[in-house]
Write a protein that holds these residues in place. Structure first.
Motif, PDB file in Angstrom:
ATOM      1  N   LYS A 495       0.842  -1.201   0.000  1.00 41.95           N
ATOM      2  CA  LYS A 495       0.000   0.000   0.000  1.00 41.95           C
ATOM      3  C   LYS A 495       0.873   1.245   0.000  1.00 41.95           C
ATOM      4  O   LYS A 495       0.566   2.241  -0.660  1.00 41.95           O
ATOM      5  CB  LYS A 495      -0.918  -0.022   1.219  1.00 41.95           C
ATOM      6  N   LEU A 496       1.978   1.215   0.718  1.00 44.30           N
ATOM      7  CA  LEU A 496       2.911   2.347   0.730  1.00 44.30           C
ATOM      8  C   LEU A 496       3.775   2.381  -0.520  1.00 44.30           C
ATOM      9  O   LEU A 496       4.229   3.450  -0.924  1.00 44.30           O
ATOM     10  CB  LEU A 496       3.811   2.270   1.966  1.00 44.30           C
ATOM     11  N   ALA A 497       4.026   1.221  -1.133  1.00 45.55           N
ATOM     12  CA  ALA A 497       4.916   1.176  -2.296  1.00 45.55           C
ATOM     13  C   ALA A 497       4.288   1.797  -3.518  1.00 45.55           C
ATOM     14  O   ALA A 497       4.995   2.268  -4.414  1.00 45.55           O
ATOM     15  CB  ALA A 497       5.318  -0.270  -2.596  1.00 45.55           C
ATOM     16  N   GLY A 498       2.955   1.831  -3.638  1.00 42.77           N
ATOM     17  CA  GLY A 498       2.343   2.470  -4.794  1.00 42.77           C
ATOM     18  C   GLY A 498       1.200   1.646  -5.330  1.00 42.77           C
ATOM     19  O   GLY A 498       0.559   0.871  -4.630  1.00 42.77           O
ATOM     20  N   SER A 499       0.965   1.798  -6.658  1.00 42.41           N
ATOM     21  CA  SER A 499      -0.193   1.210  -7.314  1.00 42.41           C
ATOM     22  C   SER A 499       0.059  -0.254  -7.644  1.00 42.41           C
ATOM     23  O   SER A 499       1.130  -0.811  -7.431  1.00 42.41           O
ATOM     24  CB  SER A 499      -0.492   1.983  -8.612  1.00 42.41           C
ATOM     25  N   ASP A 500      -0.985  -0.899  -8.219  1.00 42.98           N
ATOM     26  CA  ASP A 500      -0.870  -2.293  -8.623  1.00 42.98           C
ATOM     27  C   ASP A 500       0.113  -2.468  -9.769  1.00 42.98           C
ATOM     28  O   ASP A 500       0.755  -3.508  -9.895  1.00 42.98           O
ATOM     29  CB  ASP A 500      -2.250  -2.835  -9.036  1.00 42.98           C
TER      30      ASP A 500
END
Length: 838
Positions: A495-500
């Motif tokens: 969730k913190l790393a970014g999008s799918d």
């Protein structure tokens, strides 16, 4: 016995002679073969070098010939263009000669394959005629919708020719073709040549010719292109055209030269490559004969050397084995000792002696307990040794022990025991090997302590630290802050790393590394850490500053480390500060407009009254009869009324443009127009106070990306401050002698990169040092009715454009007192925001 010794003495010279004769018998033919092979190699190399030099000379001659042909063709075409221009200039009004010039141009296009079309353009950049009107050479440009690209290149060449009054060339134009275009390769790259038509030093038109780069190579004779491949290149090694798609060998000869086809021509390079030459059968047969002779003689000696080689190999193997055993025993850092079946020491190597400090003579023959065992641990070590001799598992894993050196120091060891099998396959004892593990054990203990300290630090951080395996999305490590906020799984990490899409990219990276050779590429391990601000969408509206990078995990797999710091409070403070700054900017503009309102109303009354008076006078004069004298009076009145109305409209337009927008909006603007608008807005107040404003703007200043309304606000504020300073320095009766407030703009090349410099200079009383230090602080003002936000907002606006704003006093000629002040603004030609958007 004496006879035998005497016989040996007599036969010894014959033995030496036999050895010398054997040496000559074996090695003399071999030396002769080596010398013969070396001589033939030198001869063949010399022949090969001469052939190479001849080929390179021929290549250079053919390249020079092709270059001359191309340069001559361009020179002839230029002469033809000049001739057509001469006829057009000398006979501009005669239709027959115009038609003759057109026919010459049409013949030039038809007879020269490199020219697509010729266009006659007048001085106003209007096309008069095109030769030919329509054929297969020109229709393809319209069919492929490449008119816009071709016209842009033509306009650039015309402007260059107009500024230099010489024949000029455009840059190379790459046209787009459909896949089914049969002549796509031939017409893919084109360029323009523009020849100005000058009469009496003035340009009356331009003659433009469209060239194809593939057509230029058609100037080279076909017999040369059959033996060589010609290529046209740009100065950055980009291929424009090639004479043939036929490949050249890897060791082909190549040469290139620059094509100087005009003074203002683009950089063209002509390269020549050789095709594979025919097979030199004679040269190859000569090499084969030489190699065959050498092989035959060597084979004939092989049988002689066979027996000698076998004997020498046996001796070498024996020496090698002996040396290997000695080297293994003397160089290994592992201590080795052998025991017989009664556990008595029968052998020790040098490393074991150095490890214990005892000599081999002192150790051989000892039985347990050994003197190099500490007294306090002898019983323990005897028991461990007995268990290891009986158990194969312990013998393979080793046992930890300790050795007491002769100097009294202790070292930690690990001992491995294996049975010693003799040549009959029976056990004759044991062999033990000892490894000094003192330093590794110390390092492991220090690493364990360091790991404990590191985990303690991570657990005490007020930031979420997590590590995730990129292959199975498993959470490998998480500190206390992460677990308290995101739980014990890897969902919070991603969730913190970014999008799918980012997650899919990470999986692709992990899959690629699995298919690649072992080891993680250093590009992933040492790349700079990314930083990104992420807002969670779980309803908490928290902001985190996230940094992530790839790291190798302890098992060798690629993992991702993520550090997330809570910056929610900082974001809220930034938003509040931005809102306050916007409100202050809006308040400043309203204050400025309030000050200008009275001046605007006062100034507009005069032109409007003048318009009314002139119109009334015209109406009265029209009541009587009209005559020419009345017309002479009426016309100036109408012109004056129009001028005054235009002046009033200009003032209103500037005021509307000043207050029309409140949100910053960047666009490429002309700084001179902004300065003129600012002078027009403040000039009303200047005239009311019997002051004046002068401007000095450099020519050809480039447009820069800025918000014109905000920059206009800054300039208006600075000009008003300058007028206030002059008004305070000069009384009303002597303001006619006051120098005008000057605003200038030029290009400051003392910085790198260059910047736009704007300076507002007044001749007032200057600024005191105490005021200079605080003048840009918010709510600091020397005026009784000032809010103290004008200069602070001005600096904020300039810094938001990545520029600088400062003030400096001006001294009088005697440098005894202040004689004014100068505000300087530096604005970059290109803002970093615009570069990022590109």
């Amino acid at each position: 016995m004496k006879f035998t010794a005497f016989l040996s003495l007599l036969l010894s010279p014959f033995k030496w002679l036999r050895k010398i004769r054997g040496f000559r018998l074996v090695y003399t033919p071999l030396i002769a073969i080596v010398i013969f092979t070396a001589v033939m190699g030198v001869i063949l190399g010399t022949l090969q070098l001469q052939d190479k030099n001849q080929q390179e000379s021929a290549l250079f001659r053919e390249l020079s010939f092709a270059k001359q042909r191309i340069q001559l063709r361009f020179a002839n075409n230029l002469d033809a263009f000049i001739s057509i221009n001469r006829e057009l200039a000398a006979n501009e009004d005669q239709e027959r000669l115009k038609r003759l010039a057109y026919e010459q141009a049409d013949d030039l296009v038809l007879n020269n394959h490199e020219i697509v079309k010729i266009v006659w353009i007048n001085a106003k950049n209007q096309r008069q005629w095109t030769a030919p009107l329509s054929n297969n050479k020109t229709d393809w440009i319209a069919r492929t919708q490449n008119d816009e690209l071709a016209n842009e290149g033509l306009s650039t060449a015309i402007e260059l020719s107009r500024s230099t009054s010489r024949a000029s060339f455009s840059q190379f134009i790459n046209l787009n073709f459909p896949s089914n275009e049969p002549l796509a390769r031939e017409r893919k790259t084109v360029f323009w040549q523009v020849v100005p038509n000058m009469v009496g030093g003035e340009i009356i038109g331009f003659l433009a010719a469209l060239y194809t780069t593939q057509g230029i190579l058609d100037v080279v004779p076909g017999e040369l292109k059959a033996y060589y491949r010609f290529t046209l290149l740009t100065d950055n090694e980009r291929v424009l055209s090639i004479s043939s798609d036929r490949d050249t060998p890897k060791r082909a000869f190549s040469n290139q030269t620059s094509l100087d086809i005009g003074v203002l021509s683009p950089n063209l390079t002509l390269r020549i490559d050789t095709y594979p030459p025919p097979t030199n059968l004679t040269f190859r047969m000569l090499i084969g004969v030489v190699l065959g002779l050498c092989a035959f003689v060597i084979w004939s000696l092989w049988s002689v050397l066979k027996q000698m080689q076998v004997r020498q190999e046996a001796e070498a193997s024996l020496r090698t084995e002996t040396s290997f055993r000695n080297a293994m025993e003397n160089s290994t850092p592992v201590g080795i000792r052998a025991h017989d079946m009664q556990k008595r020491i029968t052998y020790v190597n040098r490393a074991f002696c150095e490890m214990t400090g005892w000599s081999a003579k002192e150790l051989i023959g000892l039985t347990p307990p050994f003197p190099f065992w500490p007294d306090s641990r002898r019983d323990e070590l005897v028991e461990k040794m007995n268990r290891a001799l009986k158990s194969e598992v312990i013998a393979k894993t080793g046992i930890e022990g300790v050795i007491l050196r002769s100097d009294g120091s202790l070292i930690q060891t690990r001992t491995f025991i294996a049975p010693l099998i003799n040549e009959k396959g029976k056990q004759s004892g044991w062999v033990t090997s000892l490894i000094d593990i003192s330093e590794p054990k110390k390092i492991r203990e220090e690493l364990a302590a360091s790991q404990e300290r590191f985990v303690t630090v991570l657990e005490g951080l007020d930031a979420a630290v997590s590590v995730v395996d990129l292959e199975n999305d498993k959470l490998l490590f998480a500190n206390r802050f992460y677990k308290e906020n995101f739980g014990d799984d890897s969902k919070g990490h991603f969730k913190l790393a970014g999008s799918d899409n980012n997650l899919e990219t990470l999986h692709d990276v992990a899959e690629d590394l699995q298919d690649s050779p072992p080891g993680i590429p250093t590009a992933f391990l040492y790349q700079e850490s990314e930083s990104e601000e992420i807002q969670l969408d779980d309803g908490s509206n928290k902001w985190f500053e996230v940094r992530r990078r790839f790291i190798p995990w302890v098992d060798g797999h690629l993992a991702q480390l993520l550090i997330a710091t809570d910056i929610t409070m900082r974001k809220e403070a930034d938003d509040l500060a931005r809102q306050q700054e916007e409100r202050m900017q809006f308040t400043s503009r309203l204050t400025t407009m309030g000050e200008m309102a009275s001046s605007l109303a006062h100034e507009l009354n005069q032109p409007l009254s003048a318009i009314s008076n002139y119109c009334m006078g015209i109406a009265k004069r029209l009541e009587g009869s009209l005559d020419p004298s009345m017309s002479k009076d009426i016309l100036p009145a109408l012109e004056k009324a129009s001028d005054q109305a235009h002046r009033a409209g200009t003032i209103i337009q500037r005021i509307r443009g000043f207050v029309k927008r409140s949100e910053p909006q960047r666009k490429y603007s002309n700084i001179s127009e902004i300065i003129n608008d600012a002078v027009g807005l403040v000039e009303i107040e200047a005239n009311r106070h019997r002051l004046s404003i002068s401007s000095n703007i450099a020519n050809n200043l480039p447009e820069i990306n800025l918000d014109p309304v905000l920059i206009l606000q800054v300039l208006v504020n600075l000009l008003k401050n300058g007028l206030d300073s002059v008004r305070e320095a000069y009384p009303l009766s002597s303001r006619w002698s006051a120098a005008p407030v000057n605003i200038s703009a030029d290009l400051d090349t003392s910085t790198f990169p260059a910047m736009i410099r704007i300076q507002v200079t007044d001749t007032g009383g200057g600024i005191a040092e105490s005021v200079m230090e605080r003048m840009f602080e918010p709510f600091f003002s020397t005026k009784t009715d000032g809010m103290g936000m004008g200069l602070n907002i001005c600096r904020s606006i300039i810094e938001s454009h990545h520029g600088r704003l400062w003030a400096s006093n001006t001294m009088d000629s005697e440098r005894t007192k202040l004689a004014g002040c100068t505000f300087t603004i530096l604005l970059p030609l290109e803002s970093p925001d615009s570069k990022e958007n590109e």
